[in-house]
Design a protein around this motif. Structure first.
Motif, PDB file in Angstrom:
ATOM      1  N   GLN A 195       0.864  -1.193   0.078  1.00  0.00           N
ATOM      2  CA  GLN A 195      -0.053   0.032  -0.032  1.00  0.00           C
ATOM      3  C   GLN A 195       0.803   1.197  -0.140  1.00  0.00           C
ATOM      4  OE1 GLN A 195      -3.556   0.179   1.848  1.00  0.00           O
ATOM      5  NE2 GLN A 195      -4.022  -1.826   2.163  1.00  0.00           N
ATOM      6  N   LEU A 196       0.845   2.010  -1.275  1.00  0.00           N
ATOM      7  CA  LEU A 196       1.694   2.980  -1.064  1.00  0.00           C
ATOM      8  C   LEU A 196       1.047   4.327  -0.941  1.00  0.00           C
ATOM      9  CD1 LEU A 196       4.443   4.262  -2.484  1.00  0.00           C
ATOM     10  CD2 LEU A 196       3.126   4.236  -4.902  1.00  0.00           C
ATOM     11  N   GLY A 197       1.624   5.019  -0.087  1.00  0.00           N
ATOM     12  CA  GLY A 197       1.051   6.603   0.174  1.00  0.00           C
ATOM     13  C   GLY A 197       1.685   7.827  -0.754  1.00  0.00           C
ATOM     14  N   VAL A 198       0.950   8.272  -1.300  1.00  0.00           N
ATOM     15  CA  VAL A 198       1.356   9.241  -2.409  1.00  0.00           C
ATOM     16  C   VAL A 198       1.159  10.900  -1.748  1.00  0.00           C
ATOM     17  CG1 VAL A 198       1.192  10.277  -4.585  1.00  0.00           C
ATOM     18  CG2 VAL A 198       1.063   7.960  -4.181  1.00  0.00           C
ATOM     19  N   SER A 199       2.200  11.571  -1.570  1.00  0.00           N
ATOM     20  CA  SER A 199       1.910  13.005  -1.214  1.00  0.00           C
ATOM     21  C   SER A 199       1.705  13.711  -2.875  1.00  0.00           C
ATOM     22  CB  SER A 199       3.448  13.503  -0.748  1.00  0.00           C
ATOM     23  OG  SER A 199       3.186  14.718  -0.280  1.00  0.00           O
ATOM     24  N   TRP A 200       2.041  15.055  -2.714  1.00  0.00           N
ATOM     25  CA  TRP A 200       1.830  15.857  -3.680  1.00  0.00           C
ATOM     26  C   TRP A 200       2.867  16.954  -4.100  1.00  0.00           C
ATOM     27  CZ3 TRP A 200       1.510  18.070   0.689  1.00  0.00           C
ATOM     28  CH2 TRP A 200       1.540  19.698   0.736  1.00  0.00           C
ATOM     29  N   GLN A 207      -4.032   8.354  -1.004  1.00  0.00           N
ATOM     30  CA  GLN A 207      -3.591   9.973  -0.990  1.00  0.00           C
ATOM     31  C   GLN A 207      -3.291  10.311   0.309  1.00  0.00           C
ATOM     32  OE1 GLN A 207      -6.769  12.077  -3.043  1.00  0.00           O
ATOM     33  NE2 GLN A 207      -6.472  13.771  -1.718  1.00  0.00           N
ATOM     34  N   LEU A 208      -2.310  11.007   0.522  1.00  0.00           N
ATOM     35  CA  LEU A 208      -1.785  11.238   1.797  1.00  0.00           C
ATOM     36  C   LEU A 208      -2.445  12.377   2.653  1.00  0.00           C
ATOM     37  CD1 LEU A 208       1.960  10.015   1.802  1.00  0.00           C
ATOM     38  CD2 LEU A 208       0.094   8.956   2.931  1.00  0.00           C
ATOM     39  N   ILE A 209      -2.879  13.320   1.826  1.00  0.00           N
ATOM     40  CA  ILE A 209      -3.355  14.673   2.121  1.00  0.00           C
ATOM     41  C   ILE A 209      -4.534  14.955   1.292  1.00  0.00           C
ATOM     42  CG2 ILE A 209      -1.814  15.993   0.768  1.00  0.00           C
ATOM     43  CD1 ILE A 209      -1.808  18.144   2.994  1.00  0.00           C
ATOM     44  N   ASN A 239       2.484   0.774   3.795  1.00  0.00           N
ATOM     45  CA  ASN A 239       3.740   0.354   4.279  1.00  0.00           C
ATOM     46  C   ASN A 239       4.788   1.157   3.652  1.00  0.00           C
ATOM     47  OD1 ASN A 239       2.950  -1.083   1.871  1.00  0.00           O
ATOM     48  ND2 ASN A 239       4.658  -2.405   2.249  1.00  0.00           N
ATOM     49  N   LYS A 240       4.469   1.919   2.516  1.00  0.00           N
ATOM     50  CA  LYS A 240       5.707   2.722   1.693  1.00  0.00           C
ATOM     51  C   LYS A 240       4.620   4.097   1.255  1.00  0.00           C
ATOM     52  CE  LYS A 240       7.977  -1.349   0.019  1.00  0.00           C
ATOM     53  NZ  LYS A 240       8.416  -2.354  -1.232  1.00  0.00           N
ATOM     54  N   ALA A 241       5.982   5.022   0.945  1.00  0.00           N
ATOM     55  CA  ALA A 241       5.240   6.054   0.706  1.00  0.00           C
ATOM     56  C   ALA A 241       6.228   6.946  -0.412  1.00  0.00           C
ATOM     57  CB  ALA A 241       5.086   7.006   1.908  1.00  0.00           C
ATOM     58  N   ILE A 242       5.841   7.773  -1.159  1.00  0.00           N
ATOM     59  CA  ILE A 242       6.539   8.620  -1.839  1.00  0.00           C
ATOM     60  C   ILE A 242       6.259  10.039  -1.663  1.00  0.00           C
ATOM     61  CG2 ILE A 242       5.147   8.364  -4.315  1.00  0.00           C
ATOM     62  CD1 ILE A 242       7.524   8.638  -5.640  1.00  0.00           C
ATOM     63  N   TYR A 243       7.277  10.948  -1.609  1.00  0.00           N
ATOM     64  CA  TYR A 243       7.124  12.331  -1.223  1.00  0.00           C
ATOM     65  C   TYR A 243       8.496  13.028  -1.562  1.00  0.00           C
ATOM     66  CZ  TYR A 243       8.437  10.580   3.295  1.00  0.00           C
ATOM     67  OH  TYR A 243       9.010   9.711   4.243  1.00  0.00           O
ATOM     68  N   ALA A 262      -2.027  12.668   6.858  1.00  0.00           N
ATOM     69  CA  ALA A 262      -1.174  11.857   7.525  1.00  0.00           C
ATOM     70  C   ALA A 262      -0.426  13.009   8.432  1.00  0.00           C
ATOM     71  CB  ALA A 262      -0.369  10.981   6.621  1.00  0.00           C
ATOM     72  N   ASP A 263      -0.485  12.398   9.747  1.00  0.00           N
ATOM     73  CA  ASP A 263       0.326  13.347  10.605  1.00  0.00           C
ATOM     74  C   ASP A 263       1.728  12.509  10.611  1.00  0.00           C
ATOM     75  OD1 ASP A 263       0.346  10.771  11.875  1.00  0.00           O
ATOM     76  OD2 ASP A 263      -1.115  11.336  13.284  1.00  0.00           O
ATOM     77  N   HIS A 264       2.584  13.294  11.427  1.00  0.00           N
ATOM     78  CA  HIS A 264       4.021  13.009  11.442  1.00  0.00           C
ATOM     79  C   HIS A 264       4.312  11.553  11.822  1.00  0.00           C
ATOM     80  CE1 HIS A 264       4.136  17.462  12.431  1.00  0.00           C
ATOM     81  NE2 HIS A 264       5.438  17.350  11.701  1.00  0.00           N
ATOM     82  N   ALA A 265       3.652  10.942  12.830  1.00  0.00           N
ATOM     83  CA  ALA A 265       4.083   9.591  13.129  1.00  0.00           C
ATOM     84  C   ALA A 265       3.734   8.443  12.161  1.00  0.00           C
ATOM     85  CB  ALA A 265       3.144   9.181  14.506  1.00  0.00           C
TER      86      ALA A 265
END
Length: 316
Positions: free
Chosen positions: A114-119, A142-144, A205-209, A266-269
């Motif tokens: 599951q990939l979180g994507v910023s902007w 979508q992270l925000i 479990n993963k993210a791109i930003y 998404a928050d900092h943690a």
């Protein structure tokens, strides 16, 4: 197979299969299928144009080994890719770095992730260059929340495009990125659909930003998430960088203020818990990048060489 001016996808795919999978030469394919060699060459070109064949360049080719290995060791990262500047600056440099990240992304994610994507501009440039490379059972989140500016690459456009190119399920965050009051943000966060979407961000479990310095021209101001006065207030509180709308100090620790109560995302943690792919270019982002690395927001890093050298010279 018959010769036609507009060959079907099936015929083109057959030629591509023999060439790329069976490793037959163009001459062997021509003989086997009763085609001329120029026709085989034409079919192979069509295979890429029609996206029957997707070409993905291995990320290793973008590495400048010495700097990348040194950064990996210094900041305890899982992987680093360093892209040569070649005299490029600004948007031109960002696009080159983002192309490297786009080629790496299909290797970064795995089936079931599951990939979180910023902007922002950087993530959008990455999304435009991701090869069409299906990843089984991949979910993009979508992270925000959403943004209103139709002229800028919003969070939903970034996540949707990456999901489309990787044939992933896409879960958009059905709420504004920022509300006018903290009470309104609280009401929206309590809505069942939005509450579920926010709760499920921990599944990423993963993210791109990317990240941004706390300057008046930051993308957070451009997207009208914060005003210049609010950025100035966070700087007074010790902030030096911004990741997915969240502020951090020089050591990467969270910096909180009134805007945090109005943000939906998404928050900092949550961000720090993800296996993060940080894509960044330009010396103006050096201090913010160092802060992000110190704070543990990145496990994988893709940067330009000049920025890499500054990161190597900085104290950990």
């Amino acid at each position: 197979m018959t010769r036609v001016n507009h060959p079907s996808n099936r015929n083109v795919a057959e030629v591509a299969w023999l060439y790329y999978i069976k490793e037959m030469t163009q001459g062997e394919i021509a003989k086997a299928l009763g085609l001329s060699r120029p026709t085989v060459i034409s079919y192979l070109r069509l295979a890429r144009e029609r996206q029957i064949v997707c070409v993905k360049i291995a990320g290793e080719h973008f590495r400048l080994n010495a700097a990348a290995d040194a950064l990996k060791e210094k900041y305890a990262l899982q992987s680093v890719q360093v892209v040569p500047n070649d005299g490029l600056t600004g948007t031109a440099l960002a696009r080159v770095v983002c192309e490297a990240a786009a080629q790496f992304l299909p290797d970064f994610v795995e089936p079931g992730d599951q990939l979180g994507v910023s902007w922002g501009q950087t993530v959008w440039f990455v999304s435009e260059s991701v090869p069409y490379w299906p990843v089984a059972d991949l979910t993009v989140r979508q992270l925000i929340g959403s943004m209103a500016n139709p002229l800028l690459p919003t969070s939903e456009s970034c996540s949707t495009e990456i999901a489309r190119r990787l044939s992933a399920a896409c879960v958009n965050l059905n709420a504004p990125a920022v509300c006018t009051t903290a009470s309104l943000a609280g009401v929206l966060r309590a809505e069942p659909i939005i509450a579920e979407q926010l709760a499920n961000l921990v599944l990423c479990n993963k993210a791109i930003y990317s990240l941004s310095p706390c300057t008046p021209d930051t993308h957070v101001v451009q997207f009208k998430i914060a005003t210049e006065a609010e950025i100035s207030d966070y700087v007074k509180r010790g902030a030096i960088g911004i990741i997915a709308g969240r502020f951090i100090d020089p050591e990467g620790a969270p910096v909180l203020g009134p805007l945090d109560d109005r943000l939906i995302g998404a928050d900092h943690a949550t961000l720090a818990a993800m296996n993060g792919l940080l894509v960044v270019s330009g010396l103006h982002k050096a201090e913010a990048t160092i802060a992000g690395l110190r704070g543990g927001y990145a496990n994988h890093l893709i940067v330009d060489l000049e920025l890499a050298e500054v990161l190597l010279a900085a104290p950990v």
